[in-house]
Every structure is written in structure tokens, then in C-alpha cells.
Design a protein around this motif. Structure first.
Motif, short mmCIF file in Angstrom:
data_model
loop_
_atom_site.label_atom_id
_atom_site.label_comp_id
_atom_site.label_asym_id
_atom_site.label_seq_id
_atom_site.Cartn_x
_atom_site.Cartn_y
_atom_site.Cartn_z
N ILE A 259 0.85 -1.21 0.00
CA ILE A 259 0.00 0.00 0.00
C ILE A 259 0.88 1.25 0.00
CG2 ILE A 259 -1.68 1.34 1.35
CD1 ILE A 259 -2.86 -1.35 2.30
N GLU A 260 1.90 1.24 0.84
CA GLU A 260 2.81 2.41 0.90
C GLU A 260 3.48 2.65 -0.45
OE1 GLU A 260 4.20 2.38 5.61
OE2 GLU A 260 5.40 1.33 4.11
N LYS A 261 3.93 1.56 -1.06
CA LYS A 261 4.65 1.73 -2.34
C LYS A 261 3.72 2.20 -3.44
CE LYS A 261 8.48 -1.43 -1.45
NZ LYS A 261 8.15 -2.67 -0.71
N LEU A 262 2.52 1.63 -3.46
CA LEU A 262 1.55 2.05 -4.48
C LEU A 262 1.13 3.49 -4.25
CD1 LEU A 262 -0.58 -1.21 -4.64
CD2 LEU A 262 0.81 -0.27 -6.50
N TYR A 263 0.96 3.85 -2.99
CA TYR A 263 0.60 5.23 -2.65
C TYR A 263 1.69 6.18 -3.16
CZ TYR A 263 -0.04 9.37 0.32
OH TYR A 263 -0.19 10.65 0.79
N GLU A 264 2.94 5.79 -2.89
CA GLU A 264 4.07 6.62 -3.29
C GLU A 264 4.10 6.81 -4.81
OE1 GLU A 264 8.84 6.27 -2.63
OE2 GLU A 264 7.52 5.23 -1.21
N ARG A 265 3.81 5.72 -5.51
CA ARG A 265 3.87 5.79 -6.97
C ARG A 265 2.71 6.60 -7.56
NH1 ARG A 265 5.14 2.62 -11.90
NH2 ARG A 265 6.71 1.46 -10.73
N PHE A 266 1.51 6.43 -6.99
CA PHE A 266 0.33 6.97 -7.69
C PHE A 266 -0.33 8.16 -7.02
CE2 PHE A 266 0.63 2.54 -9.24
CZ PHE A 266 0.73 2.80 -10.59
N HIS A 267 0.02 8.43 -5.77
CA HIS A 267 -0.65 9.53 -5.08
C HIS A 267 -0.42 10.85 -5.80
CE1 HIS A 267 -2.42 11.81 -1.84
NE2 HIS A 267 -1.34 12.56 -1.74
N GLY A 268 -1.51 11.58 -6.06
CA GLY A 268 -1.40 12.86 -6.75
C GLY A 268 -1.58 12.73 -8.26
N ARG A 269 -1.33 11.52 -8.80
CA ARG A 269 -1.47 11.33 -10.25
C ARG A 269 -2.88 10.90 -10.61
NH1 ARG A 269 2.78 7.03 -11.77
NH2 ARG A 269 2.13 7.59 -13.88
N VAL A 270 -3.53 10.20 -9.69
CA VAL A 270 -4.92 9.75 -9.87
C VAL A 270 -5.61 9.87 -8.52
CG1 VAL A 270 -4.58 8.05 -11.72
CG2 VAL A 270 -4.18 7.40 -9.33
N ARG A 271 -6.92 9.72 -8.49
CA ARG A 271 -7.59 9.47 -7.21
C ARG A 271 -7.32 8.00 -6.88
NH1 ARG A 271 -13.38 10.28 -8.81
NH2 ARG A 271 -13.76 9.52 -6.70
N LEU A 272 -7.07 7.75 -5.60
CA LEU A 272 -6.50 6.46 -5.24
C LEU A 272 -7.31 5.84 -4.11
CD1 LEU A 272 -3.95 4.96 -6.07
CD2 LEU A 272 -2.71 6.18 -4.29
N SER A 273 -7.48 4.53 -4.19
CA SER A 273 -8.23 3.86 -3.13
C SER A 273 -7.72 2.43 -3.01
CB SER A 273 -9.72 3.91 -3.47
OG SER A 273 -10.46 3.18 -2.55
N PHE A 274 -7.79 1.90 -1.80
CA PHE A 274 -7.27 0.55 -1.55
C PHE A 274 -8.35 -0.32 -0.93
CE2 PHE A 274 -3.69 3.44 -1.48
CZ PHE A 274 -2.77 2.79 -2.30
N GLY A 275 -8.52 -1.52 -1.49
CA GLY A 275 -9.41 -2.52 -0.89
C GLY A 275 -8.55 -3.58 -0.25
N TRP A 276 -8.42 -3.46 1.06
CA TRP A 276 -7.47 -4.31 1.81
C TRP A 276 -8.20 -5.54 2.31
CZ3 TRP A 276 -4.87 -2.28 6.93
CH2 TRP A 276 -3.76 -3.06 7.22
N GLY A 277 -7.74 -6.71 1.91
CA GLY A 277 -8.49 -7.92 2.20
C GLY A 277 -7.88 -8.80 3.25
N THR A 278 -7.38 -9.94 2.79
CA THR A 278 -7.00 -11.02 3.69
C THR A 278 -5.91 -10.63 4.69
OG1 THR A 278 -7.52 -12.45 1.83
CG2 THR A 278 -6.40 -13.46 3.69
N LEU A 279 -4.97 -9.80 4.26
CA LEU A 279 -3.88 -9.46 5.18
C LEU A 279 -4.28 -8.35 6.16
CD1 LEU A 279 -0.81 -9.96 2.84
CD2 LEU A 279 -1.72 -11.50 4.58
N LEU A 280 -5.51 -7.87 6.00
CA LEU A 280 -6.10 -7.08 7.09
C LEU A 280 -6.80 -8.01 8.08
CD1 LEU A 280 -7.28 -4.63 8.59
CD2 LEU A 280 -9.08 -4.54 6.86
N THR A 281 -7.69 -8.83 7.58
CA THR A 281 -8.60 -9.59 8.46
C THR A 281 -8.10 -10.98 8.81
OG1 THR A 281 -9.83 -10.44 6.58
CG2 THR A 281 -10.63 -8.38 7.56
N ASN A 282 -6.93 -11.36 8.29
CA ASN A 282 -6.47 -12.71 8.61
C ASN A 282 -4.95 -12.79 8.62
OD1 ASN A 282 -6.47 -15.39 9.24
ND2 ASN A 282 -7.58 -16.08 7.42
#
Lengths: 430, 430
Positions: free
Chosen positions: A343-366
């Protein structure tokens, strides 16, 4: 002080149900269900549970009787009055009455259809057959049941403090992640972790931790029951099963090639705004976008769910530009195998260039990795997919050949029809 | 399900009492109290609370009103019927009726005497004056109150999940320690953490974790209330206050020099077996042992409570040998500033050479180091000591000059009388 009533009530359980509500499921399932209810109510489908992690021998870990008890319990569930009121009256993505009265009347009567369960090679073969709108609702609860029964089998032999410390460690881990994520200015993140969660209570805890820890960086959860109870947004749009089934129903190669666009054309008629999210990877992202009609470029965003996510994001941005769109107005949603590092790396790459959103799944809840002996609580890759529609096999190619599904000769046909060339294999963690 | 009664009950609290029982104290306090009750019931003493960690400005953190509420509450406490029954009937160190009927009758009537509290330089000056057997029982509850009020002041501003995660982290830390300790074959370890605990509930949790995690390597707790409730051994023997007060009462240098031996001679008359533990460091270990009468070498063991513990242990072993005793029959108890690293190293050095036991205190029941901003929950060095007896100042030298206490000229006199030369300073962590 012991709450005697609760204790006695707990003693009286015949089973401790894993799924206690028909809306303990992902929001996009209900959106898709209504879509199918309107457009393809009589298509017959088969959904099948597949454990991609063969080393986790579910049938050796979990007794068949337990699986049947849980699945039978789910078949006793009906939409409750409060749940129905919430679905009918709540505002989803800024819109009231997202679900039509006709759909709600059908849903209020719904009982999930029978299942077929048998053991083979240390795994369960669990399949569901019937009308698409009914069968599709098995996917999430079936996955949640198997995931949680496996966890319970491991937890059964642990002491009281050992258990408490296990959860203390897991909580600590989640909170460490929260503390890292809240440093990301303007982050938008949702819980997508229902299907492969450790347990319902744990997912509920994680969501509440995100509410407190992330504030408005947390935009909601895919889980309808938790969204209702915790009063946060229900998040989600659509998934691979729509193009997969539409593709399987195609009579000719030409119809097949058009099927993914046909789905989105029909979706376009039903929805607007944030619900217009393209999931481009079902039969390969690059070709899908190249051949896409121009009206699709007007949609709100693209969800990246397989393949190299950096490449996927760049492909999306390049495509929007090529169609004369401003990427900064567009939404990129990442939802494949996310954890904080990524998430951090993707944020770093894309933040400001597009609207950005993350759907955090298994490694959040399991994310119980490394917390018990032999890593027996590590999440594994369990999926439940449409495998046939009106008697024809479905196919998924995705941007990662390891996630491909379907009969070999059909995969070859789809690759030919959709013009998919070489693909890069990526490890499937969860 | 909400337990309404509990919730309403909690609302009705005027304060949330920190000490709820007169036996929420260290077992050795009760042993010493009975000893003093028998031998020196009319000596007047002053106990005084001293914060050795000046950087923790208690009076800025904790309101005086809160301190008074808690101390006033303790003065309302009386020994309960069940507590009295337990003290009268329980077997301590293999002996029934450790406490005489006369002492128990006195204890059943006891109310703790008044206290004197004022603020100075950002610290609280808290003193207790009166009959020794009564005043001495203030030490542990007074420390516990100040420690927990400071913790509560820090916790008050934290969110619900932030709090839960804080405890999750602390639990994880305790359990990590337990997992390391249980690898030590034949380990014997007790909880000595009452006085500087994070809170009562937390100490109780730690003890239960040790019960489950260490099995019979955990030999008990110094806390009588927890020992009673959790049905484990109450652990402890005697402390510096006995020789300190006996020394202060001495009329001549000669009497002063003999005072520490006189205490132990009288203790010898009262107790046997595991209760015959020498605490040799009050006025310097080496000289104390050199001059000790031979009957002391027959005692069960020595407790090392200041100075370099490796050196202290070697000194004890050498002394036993010099007196013709077999160290392998003797008990070494380490109780100063222990944490897992030090326990492991001491175990490695002494295991097999003596009988070995550890009294693990503050870093068991209050290791919240690094878990909140500015390390605001780190334990600090708060003590409550006898500072005067019948109007004369007390002195403690210990094996670490930083732990020395008393008026400067008296310290010099004691050093001369006891023949204490140069001492090595050691940092006092807790």
C-alpha cells in the motif's frame, strides 16, 4: 460479575454459527445479485469452492459434520426486518433506494439453495447449483465458513492465556499497520476482507480499529452487516463472475469477445458515479482496454485485481490519457494481495497522479502469519467461483496465469479470442 | 449482551478504588508485621514515600484530590471474613497457623492510621507516623496507589482501541518473556511486582499468565490477595525495614553493629525452613557475612537485592563454603531489577551450583516501556521506607550507593561501624 444469562445462552448453542446473517456478505454481491435478478434471473450456474493452497488439507483439519452444520445453519437464515429496512432505506454511494422494491421482496423470501459436499484428496469439494441470483450468494459465506472452521480447529487446543496472547499479538500487528497507514496523507482505504477473514468477530474488531485509528482515511467495509452495525459505508461494485458468466453464455467467438463490454453496458444502464468501476483483468487487461469502447473511458475508475499492480496502474493511466481523459479525475482501486508495504509503495507511486483507493483484504482480516506453531493459522488461497453457466464451463484468465481458471482448451480459445499473449506468473499469497 | 447490573454498578462508583483489600499487599509485610507485633509493638516509626525518579513529576501528573480519595478509601478497608479465614487456615510454606490467633484478632480490628500529604517541587510528600505494626502496612498500598494513579493519568486520554492495543502489546511482551523463561529447566520464579505494578488488574493478569505459561516453574506471588484468589503460594520472608529500625533503636555503636544479627536471631526463634532467608545488604553484604555468627550459615538461603548480582551470588557461595556448608543445599534468591535477560544470565551462572529462585518485580508487572508517547508509562523508582524510629533517623547503605538512604552524617557513621569501604554505583532502573 458473571452474566449468567449470556453464559447459559452460550451453553445452549448447538453450534456456534459462523455466519449469522444473509447480509454478512460483500456489498458487491448484493449489487451484482440485483443486476442478475434483473437481467439473467433464469441462468443456471454452478459455483465451486477451490483451495488453491493444496498444502492446507482442509478435510483432514475440519470434520465434515462441522462443515455441514455451518452450511445447514446458513440455509436457515432469512433476511431480518432490520436488515431489510437498512438495505431499503440506507444511502449507498450517495444514493437512496439502491435496491428496488421488487428485488427486496425477492430477497426477503430468499433461502439459499442446497449444497453438495464431498471429500476428495484431503480437500472438500463443495458445489452449489441453481439459479444464478441464488447460487451466487453462497460464495462469501461458504468461504468464510471454511476459513473460520480451519482457524477454530487450530485454536481448539490452545490454553486460555495462550489464546488471549495470540489475539494480543494479532491486535498489535493490526495496530502497527494502522499507525503506518495513517501517516499517508489523503489515504482512502476500505476493508475487503470478509471472504478470507480469520473470523467474524475478528473482522468486526479490525473494522472498529480502522474506524478509530484511520479516521476519515477509512472509507468503509465491503461487509454489509458490519457496515450496518458500525454505521460506516458499504463498499464494492462488481466482480469477475459477471463477465465470466456472460462469456460462457456467448454463442460465438464474436459474442464472446463482446461479452465483457456487454456486461458493463448493462451495468452502465443500472448505475452511475462510484459504481462505474471497470474490473478489466478477467480476460487480460491490456487487450480489454485497447478494444474498449470510448464510453468506458468516461467511467469513474478501474480496479486492479491481478498482475503487477504498478504496471496495472500505469496501464490504466496511459489508457485514460490515450482516450483524452484526465487521470487526476479518475479512481484507481487496488485490491489484490495488499499489505502495508505494498500500500505504501503504491501510494508513493500513484498519489497525486490519480484518485487512489485501496481494498485491503485477507492481510487485514487474517494476518496470523507466524503466530502459532507450524504457521497453522497462515491465510491460504481459498476461492469460490462460477465454474459453469447453463452447462458451459466458465473461464478466467486474469493478469496472472496462476489465477487462471477453466478447462485447458477453453483457456486456449479465450486467449485466442481475446488476443492475450505471454503473461508473467506471480505468486498467489492469499 | 450488556450486563446492565455491572454497568450501573460501575456508574455508581464514586472512585474506582485501586486497593480494595488489606491483603492486597506483599506477604512478607504480614510476616514482618506479626514479628513486629510480637517484639516491638510500641516502637513509633515514620514511613515516607520517596520518588527516586525526579523527572517523573507526580504532583503535576496526578491531582491531590485523587490521591486523597484513594488513601481515604484504603483507610475504610477492614480485613474481611474470608480473608481472615484464609490467613488463619491456609498453609504457608508448608505450615498451618502461620499467623497466631492474637495477631489475627489484632489484624481483624485494624484500620490503617492517618497519613500526611503535601506537594513540594512537583512531587508528593507522603508520610505515615505511628505504631510500627500499623504504619508499616501503608508501604505497599501507598506505592500501588501512586503508581496506578500515574498510569491512569496517562491512559485517560487514549481511545478505546488505542487502549486495547496498548494492553495487547503489553500482553504480547509478557508472553514473549514467558516463552523464553519456560525454556529454563528447573526454573523457580515468583511474582514480586505488587508495589510498582501498572495496576491491580494487570498484576492479576500477569500472575494468571505465569500460572498457565510457566506451570510449576512459577512458584507463587508475593501478593496475598492474588495468591488467595488464584490459589497459588504466597511468597516472601523479610525486608530491610527490620534491620533499619533495629539499627536506629541501638543506643551505642556496639549495639548498632549487632542490630542486624539481633533481628535475625529473633526471626530465627519465630520461623524455620524457607522463611530463614538472609537479606544481607542493608549495611553492606560482604562485611555482614564476614562477621555473621555460624548459626546464620545454617539458614536456608540468601536474597540478593542490590549491587552486582553475579558478584553477590559468588559472595554468598564463597561464604557458605567458608562456613563448611554445601551451597547446593542452599537457596539463592535474586530480586533486584530483574528482567528476562538478567534472569537467563543468572540462571546460566548459578543453575546447578545452588538452589535458585527469582523474585521478579516491576519489569514483570509494569513493563510498558516504549508503548506510549514520551514513554509516559515507563516504570519509575518509587519507594516507601521507614525513615525514623522513636525519633531517630534510619539508614540504609545497601550494596549500591545510589540506593543509600538517611542523613549524610549517619551514613558516614554506619559505614564506619559496619566497616563498609568503597562501593560501586549501579543505575537504579526500577
Amino acid at each position: 460479575m458473571v452474566d449468567i444469562a449470556t453464559r447459559v445462552y452460550n451453553h445452549n448453542w448447538k453450534i456456534d454459527p459462523i455466519v449469522r446473517s444473509l447480509i454478512d456478505t460483500d456489498f458487491y454481491k448484493l449489487l451484482m445479485c440485483q443486476f442478475v435478478f434483473h437481467r439473467k434471473p433464469d441462468v443456471n450456474v454452478t459455483f465451486s469452492l477451490i483451495n488453491r493452497t493444496k498444502s492446507v488439507r482442509l478435510a483432514d483439519l475440519v470434520e465434515e459434520k462441522e462443515v455441514r452444520e455451518q452450511l445447514d445453519h446458513i440455509r436457515t437464515l432469512r433476511l431480518s426486518r432490520g436488515e431489510s429496512t437498512w438495505l431499503r432505506g440506507n444511502m449507498f454511494y450517495g444514493k437512496r433506494q439502491m435496491f428496488t422494491p421488487e428485488f427486496m421482496e425477492w430477497f426477503e423470501q430468499l433461502q439459499l439453495p442446497p449444497y453438495h459436499l464431498e471429500k476428495r484428496d484431503g480437500q472438500y469439494e463443495l458445489t452449489f447449483e441453481g439459479k444464478w441470483p441464488e447460487v451466487m450468494l453462497w460464495e462469501i459465506p461458504a468461504l468464510a465458513v471454511l476459513m473460520e472452521l480451519r482457524a477454530r480447529a487450530v485454536l481448539r487446543h490452545m490454553g486460555r492465556f495462550e489464546l488471549q496472547v495470540l489475539y494480543a499479538r494479532a491486535m498489535t500487528r493490526v495496530w502497527d499497520k494502522v499507525e503506518r497507514l495513517r501517516r499517508l496523507e489523503g489515504l482512502k482505504l476500505a476493508d475487503f476482507g470478509t471472504r478470507r477473514r480469520h473470523s467474524f468477530l475478528w473482522q468486526d474488531w479490525c473494522v472498529q480499529a480502522l474506524i478509530e485509528g484511520l479516521g476519515d482515511k477509512f472509507i468503509g467495509t465491503s461487509n454489509c452487516l458490519i457496515a450496518m452495525r458500525r454505521e460506516v459505508e458499504a463498499i464494492g461494485t462488481n466482480a469477475h463472475e459477471l463477465p465470466m458468466v456472460y462469456a460462457a453464455l456467448a454463442e460465438t467467438d464474436e459474442e464472446l469477445r463482446e461479452a465483457p463490454y456487454k456486461v458493463l453496458e448493462e451495468w452502465h444502464e443500472e448505475h452511475e458515479g462510484n459504481l462505474r468501476i471497470i474490473l478489466p483483468d478477467t480476460f487480460g487487461t491490456r487487450q480489454f482496454l485497447e478494444r474498449a469502447p470510448d464510453w468506458l473511458a468516461g467511467w469513474t475508475g478501474i480496479r486492479i485485481d491481478s498482475g503487477d499492480p504498478f504496471e496495472g496502474g500505469e496501464t490504466a493511466i496511459a489508457w485514460w490519457k490515450s482516450r483524452g481523459q484526465d487521470p487526476r479525475q479518475k479512481l484507481l482501486i487496488f485490491s489484490d494481495g495488499l499489505d502495508v508495504d505494498l500500500i505504501e509503495k503504491l501510494y508513493e507511486r500513484f498519489h497525486g497522479r490519480v484518485r487512489l483507493s485501496f481494498g485491503w483484504g485477507t492481510l487485514l482480516t487474517n494476518d496470523f502469519r507466524g503466530l502459532v506453531k507450524d504457521d497453522a493459522l497462515a491465510p491460504f488461497s481459498l476461492v469460490c467461483k462460477a465454474v459453469a453457466a447453463n452447462g458451459r464451463p466458465t473461464v478466467k484468465l486474469s493478469d496472472n496465469p496462476r489465477k487462471a481458471m477453466g478447462p485447458k482448451e477453453q483457456i486456449e480459445r479465450y486467449k485466442r479470442v481475446f488476443g492475450v499473449g505471454e503473461q508473467v506468473e506471480r505468486e498467489v499469497v492469499v
